[in-house]
Design an enzyme around this catalytic site. Structure first.
Site, PDB file in Angstrom:
ATOM      1  N   ARG A 163       0.981  14.019   9.691  1.00 27.82           N
ATOM      2  CA  ARG A 163      -0.328  13.837   9.081  1.00 27.82           C
ATOM      3  C   ARG A 163      -0.738  12.450   9.573  1.00 27.82           C
ATOM      4  NH1 ARG A 163      -2.492   9.670   5.604  1.00 27.82           N
ATOM      5  NH2 ARG A 163      -3.948  10.586   4.139  1.00 27.82           N
TER       6      ARG A 163
ATOM      7  N   HIS B  43      -2.651  11.980  -3.110  1.00 27.79           N
ATOM      8  CA  HIS B  43      -2.099  10.736  -3.656  1.00 27.79           C
ATOM      9  C   HIS B  43      -3.151   9.639  -3.787  1.00 27.79           C
ATOM     10  CE1 HIS B  43      -2.262  10.287   0.623  1.00 27.79           C
ATOM     11  NE2 HIS B  43      -2.122   8.983   0.495  1.00 27.79           N
ATOM     12  N   ASP B  44      -4.332   9.849  -3.235  1.00 26.54           N
ATOM     13  CA  ASP B  44      -5.410   8.858  -3.312  1.00 26.54           C
ATOM     14  C   ASP B  44      -6.376   9.232  -4.431  1.00 26.54           C
ATOM     15  OD1 ASP B  44      -4.546   7.238  -1.220  1.00 26.54           O
ATOM     16  OD2 ASP B  44      -5.491   8.542   0.271  1.00 26.54           O
TER      17      ASP B  44
ATOM     18  N   ASP C 277       0.865  -1.184   0.000  1.00 26.24           N
ATOM     19  CA  ASP C 277       0.000   0.000   0.000  1.00 26.24           C
ATOM     20  C   ASP C 277       0.901   1.233   0.000  1.00 26.24           C
ATOM     21  OD1 ASP C 277      -2.013   1.839   0.136  1.00 26.24           O
ATOM     22  OD2 ASP C 277      -2.605   1.388   2.200  1.00 26.24           O
TER      23      ASP C 277
ATOM     24  N   GLU D 115      -6.271  12.933   9.230  1.00 24.99           N
ATOM     25  CA  GLU D 115      -6.951  12.410   8.057  1.00 24.99           C
ATOM     26  C   GLU D 115      -8.199  11.692   8.562  1.00 24.99           C
ATOM     27  OE1 GLU D 115      -7.154   9.321   4.414  1.00 24.99           O
ATOM     28  OE2 GLU D 115      -6.422   8.744   6.366  1.00 24.99           O
TER      29      GLU D 115
ATOM     30  N   ASP E  79      -2.699   9.242   9.775  1.00 28.81           N
ATOM     31  CA  ASP E  79      -3.475   8.467   8.817  1.00 28.81           C
ATOM     32  C   ASP E  79      -4.669   7.794   9.496  1.00 28.81           C
ATOM     33  OD1 ASP E  79      -3.566   7.174   6.112  1.00 28.81           O
ATOM     34  OD2 ASP E  79      -3.355   5.356   7.304  1.00 28.81           O
TER      35      ASP E  79
ATOM     36  N   ASN F 268      -3.231   3.378  12.658  1.00 24.19           N
ATOM     37  CA  ASN F 268      -4.316   2.400  12.738  1.00 24.19           C
ATOM     38  C   ASN F 268      -3.882   0.958  12.500  1.00 24.19           C
ATOM     39  OD1 ASN F 268      -7.279   1.750  12.799  1.00 24.19           O
ATOM     40  ND2 ASN F 268      -6.778   1.063  10.719  1.00 24.19           N
TER      41      ASN F 268
HETATM   42  C1  NOJ Z   1      -5.203   6.702   3.776  1.00 30.13           C
HETATM   43  C2  NOJ Z   1      -4.053   6.908   2.853  1.00 30.13           C
HETATM   44  O1  NOJ Z   1      -4.117   8.202   2.311  1.00 30.13           O
HETATM   45  C3  NOJ Z   1      -4.132   5.846   1.785  1.00 30.13           C
HETATM   46  O2  NOJ Z   1      -3.193   6.070   0.769  1.00 30.13           O
HETATM   47  C4  NOJ Z   1      -3.954   4.495   2.440  1.00 30.13           C
HETATM   48  O3  NOJ Z   1      -4.116   3.479   1.469  1.00 30.13           O
HETATM   49  C5  NOJ Z   1      -4.959   4.292   3.565  1.00 30.13           C
HETATM   50  N1  NOJ Z   1      -5.066   5.439   4.436  1.00 30.13           N
HETATM   51  C6  NOJ Z   1      -4.577   3.110   4.422  1.00 30.13           C
HETATM   52  O4  NOJ Z   1      -3.441   3.440   5.175  1.00 30.13           O
END
Ligand code: NOJ
Length: 559
Positions: free
Chosen positions: A201, A310-311, A63, A245, A203, A105
C-alpha cells in the site's frame, strides 16, 4: 481463491491491521508479529484474503510508523525479521496474502539519510531531501496536516536551510529528482518482496515531486517514477500488487492506473464520505453521482473500497457544504474532528445501529471494487476521541472479556494505548469470543457477507448499472459478469420503503436472495415491486429459467 491467479486482488477481501494493535505475544503491552501469527487462524476463519500491515519499521513513532527511520528493519517491539518471515509463511500456508505500507514520500527526521543530509551541503546524501534558502517556494502546495503545521517548509538550524515536508515537520520529503534516491527506494521494494510480501500500500503517492507554479500533486514526473516501480514488480515479482493511497478526485486518481502499467489498485477516497452522506440524507444521489464522476479503469485494475481506516474519516474530497453536513451529522462534538475529517470508528459513527452497520458494509461489498475491513470493525469496536492525534481509532483489538480485552497479559498501564472500556463498546461487551459464540452477532454476519461475496465473481469483476428508481431512498444496481446477473437493492432510509424497479429486460428470471437462497416472484412485464425494512437490503441473483414454471429440487431433472 487459487493462489496462482495474477488478478487475485480483483476478488479479494482485504483486512487492515496494525501489528501493535492485534495481539501481544510476549506480554509487554504491545502487539507483535508472533502475536499476529497466533491470530492468523481467526483471520482465515473470517475469510479475508489479504492483510494490509501498517508500517512496522524502526521509527520514533511520531506518526505511528509513517516516520520511517530504517526501511530495511523491523521495529524491535514488534519482533524480528525472522518473525516477519515466519508470519508471512504462516499467512501463505493459510491461503492469505500480505501487503505492507511503503512510505515513499518522506522519512523520519531521525533517518540516517536525513542526519547525513543536514550535516553538510557537501554530504553525498544532501540531495536526498528538498532544501531551500527560502520558504517562499512551491507556495501553491496546500498544507495537509492543518491541525499542527503552518507551512510545508521548516528551518533546520543544523543545515542552516529550510527543508520541504508535506506532512509533519519531523517528516522531511525525499527528493525524487535524485537518481540515487530513486534507485534506493526500488531496492527497498525488492528487499521486502524478497522476504515474501505480496505487495504494497503505497503511502502518499501524489506528492513525490515538486515543481514551481504547480500544486505539487500528481505531476507527470511522479507518474513516470511510479511506472518504474511497477516495472520492477512486473519484471521480477509477478502476482504482487501496488495499491495507491492518492486522496484525490477520481479523475486525478485515474492516471495512477496508467494503461494498466502503474498501480493495480487505488483507494476510492471520495466515495467513502458519500456513502455516509447517502445514508444520512436517505438519498442515493450522492453515491450514484460519485460513480458518474468515476472514469473506467483498465481491466486489470481495481478500486479498493473502504468505510474506515486508521486515519480520520477524511473530508478532503468534499465541498465546504458537504463538510459542514458531515460534521453536523457525524461529529457534533469538536473533539471528534481531526484535520479535515472525523476521527471515529464505524460503529460509533452509526450509533451502534446494527442495521446501518450492515447496510454500509453491504454497499462496500457490492459496489465495484474490492472491500477492505478495518480491524475491529467486524465486531463493532468503539473509539476514544479523547486520545490525541488519530489514536482514538487505533486501540487494542478486543478478543475477550478478560483483562485488557484478551489483547495482552501486561499491566493495563503498560499497554501502548488503553483498551476501549465504556459500557457500549468496551471489551466486556464487544469482543471476538462473545461474538463467535453468538450465531447472530455482527462478527458472524461479516463472515457470512465475505463468504457470500466470494461465490460470485461479478462483485469483483462485473459491470455496474444503476437503476435509479423513483423512490430516491432506495439505491439499486445490477452487477453482471458473463451469465451471472446480480441485483442489489439498499434502503437508505430509517423507515420501511417500497420500490418499483425497471428490470423487465430480465422477464422470466427468478431473483434468488443470496443469503437465504430463497426464491422471489419471477420478473414480469410490470416494474418489479419490492418492499424493504428500514435500512434493509437484498442481494439477488437473477436466475434465468427456461419457459414455464420454475422447478424445485430434483423436479424435472434427469434421474
Ligand atoms: C497517510 C497515512 O495513512 C497517515 O496515517 C500518515 O500520517 C500520512 N500518510 C503521512 O505518512
Amino acid at each position: 481463491m487459487p493462489m496462482t491467479d495474477p488478478l487475485w486482488y480483483k476478488d479479494a477481501v482485504f483486512y487492515e491491521v496494525h501489528v501493535k494493535a492485534f495481539f501481544d505475544g510476549n506480554d509487554d503491552g504491545i502487539g507483535d508479529f508472533p502475536g499476529l501469527t497466533q491470530k492468523l487462524d481467526y483471520l482465515q476463519w473470517l475469510g479475508v484474503n489479504c492483510i494490509w500491515l501498517l508500517p512496522f519499521f524502526p521509527s520514533p513513532l511520531r506518526d505511528d510508523g509513517y516516520d520511517v527511520a530504517d526501511y530495511l528493519g523491523v521495529f524491535a517491539d514488534y519482533g524480528t525479521l525472522e518473525d516477519v518471515r515466519r508470519f508471512l509463511d504462516e499467512a501463505h500456508r493459510r491461503g492469505m496474502r500480505v501487503i505492507a505500507d511503503l512510505v515513499l514520500n518522506h522519512t523520519s527526521d531521525q533517518h540516517p539519510w536525513f542526519l547525513e543530509s543536514r550535516s553538510s551541503p557537501q554530504s553525498p546524501k544532501r540531495e536526498y531531501y528538498v532544501w531551500s534558502d527560502t520558504d517562499k517556494k512551491y507556495e501553491k502546495a496546500r498544507i495537509i496536516f492543518i491541525d499542527t503545521e503552518k507551512s510545508n517548509w521548516t528551518w533546520d538550524p543544523v543545515a542552516q536551510a529550510y527543508y520541504w515536508h508535506r506532512f509533519f515537520s519531523h517528516q522531511p520529503d525525499l527528493n525524487y529528482d535524485h537518481p540515487d534516491l530513486r534507485r534506493a527506494m526500488l531496492d527497498v521494494l525488492s528487499f521486502w518482496l524478497d522476504q515474501g510480501l505480496d505487495g504494497f500500500r503505497c503511502d502518499a503517492v501524489p506528492y513525490l515531486f515538486e515543481r514551481e507554479g504547480t500544486i505539487c500533486e500528481n505531476l507527470p514526473e511522479t507518474h513516470a517514477y511510479l511506472k518504474e516501480v511497477r516495472k520492477r514488480i512486473d519484471e521480477a515479482y509477478r502476482g504482487r500488487i501496488l495499491l495507491a493511497e492518492a486522496n484525490q478526485w477520481p479523475a486525478d486518481v485515474r492516471p495512477y492506473f496508467g494503461d494498466g502499467d502503474e498501480f493495480h489498485m487505488a483507494f476510492h477516497f471520495p466515495l467513502m464520505p458519500r456513502l455516509f452522506m447517502g445514508l444520512r440524507s436517505e438519498d442515493w444521489h450522492p453515491i450514484v453521482d460519485m460513480f458518474i464522476h468515476t472514469p473506467p479503469i483498465p481491466e486489470t485494475c481495481q478500486w479498493c473500497l473502504f468505510l474506515r481506516n486508521h486515519d480520520e474519516l477524511t473530508l478532503e474530497m468534499c465541498s465546504g457544504e458537504e463538510r459542514d453536513y458531515m460534521y453536523y451529522a457525524y461529529a457534533r462534538d469538536p473533539q471528534m474532528r481531526r484535520n479535515i475529517g472525523i476521527a471515529r470508528r464505524l460503529a460509533p459513527l452509526l450509533d451502534n445501529d446494527r442495521r446501518r452497520i450492515e447496510l454500509l458494509n453491504s454497499l462496500v461489498f457490492t459496489l465495484p471494487g474490492s472491500p477492505i475491513i478495518y480491524y475491529g470493525d467486524e465486531i463493532g469496536m468503539g473509539d476514544n476521541v479523547h486520545l490525541g492525534d488519530r489514536n482514538g481509532v487505533r486501540t487494542p483489538m478486543q478478543w475477550s472479556a478478560d483483562r485488557n480485552g484478551g489483547f495482552s497479559k501486561a499491566d493495563a498501564a503498560a499497554l501502548y494505548l488503553p483498551v476501549i472500556a465504556d459500557s457500549l463498546f468496551g471489551y466486556q461487551t464487544a469482543n471476538v469470543e462473545a461474538q463467535q459464540q453468538t450465531p447472530h452477532s455482527l462478527l458472524h454476519w461479516m463472515r457470512r457477507l465475505i463468504a457470500v461475496r466470494k461465490r460470485h465473481r461479478a462483485f469483483g469483476r462485473g459491470t455496474i448499472e444503476f437503476l435509479r428508481p423513483r423512490n430516491e431512498k432506495v439505491l439499486a444496481y445490477l452487477r453482471r459478469h458473463g451469465e451471472d446477473v446480480l441485483l442489489l437493492v439498499h434502503n437508505l432510509a430509517g423507515s420501511a420503503q417500497a420500490v418499483e424497479l425497471e428490470i423487465r429486460q430480465f422477464k422470466g428470471a427468478v431473483p434468488i436472495e443470496l443469503f437465504g437462497e430463497s426464491r422471489f416472484p419471477a420478473v414480469g412485464e410490470a416494474p418489479y415491486m419490492l418492499s424493504l425494512a428500514p435500512y434493509g437490503y437484498y442481494w439477488f441473483q437473477l436466475q434465468r429459467t427456461t419457459a414455464g414454471e420454475p422447478t424445485y429440487g430434483i423436479e424435472d431433472s434427469l434421474i
